[in-house]
Scaffold this active site. Structure first.
Site, PDB file in Angstrom:
ATOM      1  CE  LYS A 254      55.331  -2.465  16.629  1.00 24.33           C
ATOM      2  NZ  LYS A 254      55.842  -2.181  17.972  1.00 24.33           N
TER       3      LYS A 254
ATOM      4  CE  LYS B  36      57.044  -6.992  17.467  1.00 20.37           C
ATOM      5  NZ  LYS B  36      57.280  -6.226  18.709  1.00 20.37           N
TER       6      LYS B  36
END
Length: 129
Positions: free
Chosen positions: A46, A44
């Protein structure tokens, strides 16, 4: 018994996290929380300050939480709902509509976020110091 599931990264645990877990638990009798794994967060884009095994331990210690499972992919939600006999799927309202496909399997509820707090905001505030 009514079972509820929610998902999150839960990095830099804050009052907004606690509020959503409390409100999710109030919707049922048993709360399953899927915590995003470090490998899934990498997909993602992140980066977490706290490793996944520690974030899972923190979430597991919260009195509203009955079970913690890892979240390893976007696609696991249908299987999680089926495998854990989930009645209600809960997410923050910033995801409204994104998980409506689960309505075929369970009730989907989007809860309001706690105003003025987010992990992103905390990380930005920490950079200022």
């Amino acid at each position: 018994m009514k079972k509820v599931i929610t998902y999150g990264t839960f990095d830099l645990f804050h009052i907004g996290h606690l509020n959503i877990l409390k409100r999710a638990k109030e919707l049922g009798d048993y709360l399953v929380v899927a915590v995003s794994s470090d490998s899934f967060n990498a997909i993602k884009g992140k980066k977490c300050a706290i490793p996944d095994y520690e974030r899972m331990a923190i979430v597991e210690a919260i009195k509203y939480v009955d079970e913690v499972i890892p979240e390893n992919s976007w696609d696991q939600k249908i299987n999680d709902v089926k495998d854990h006999d989930i009645d209600i799927f809960v997410m923050g309202d910033d995801w409204t509509g994104k998980f409506d496909y689960l309505k075929e399997y369970c009730e989907v509820v989007y809860l309001p976020r706690t105003e003025g707090i987010s992990t992103t905001k905390l990380k930005e505030d920490l950079k200022l110091k």
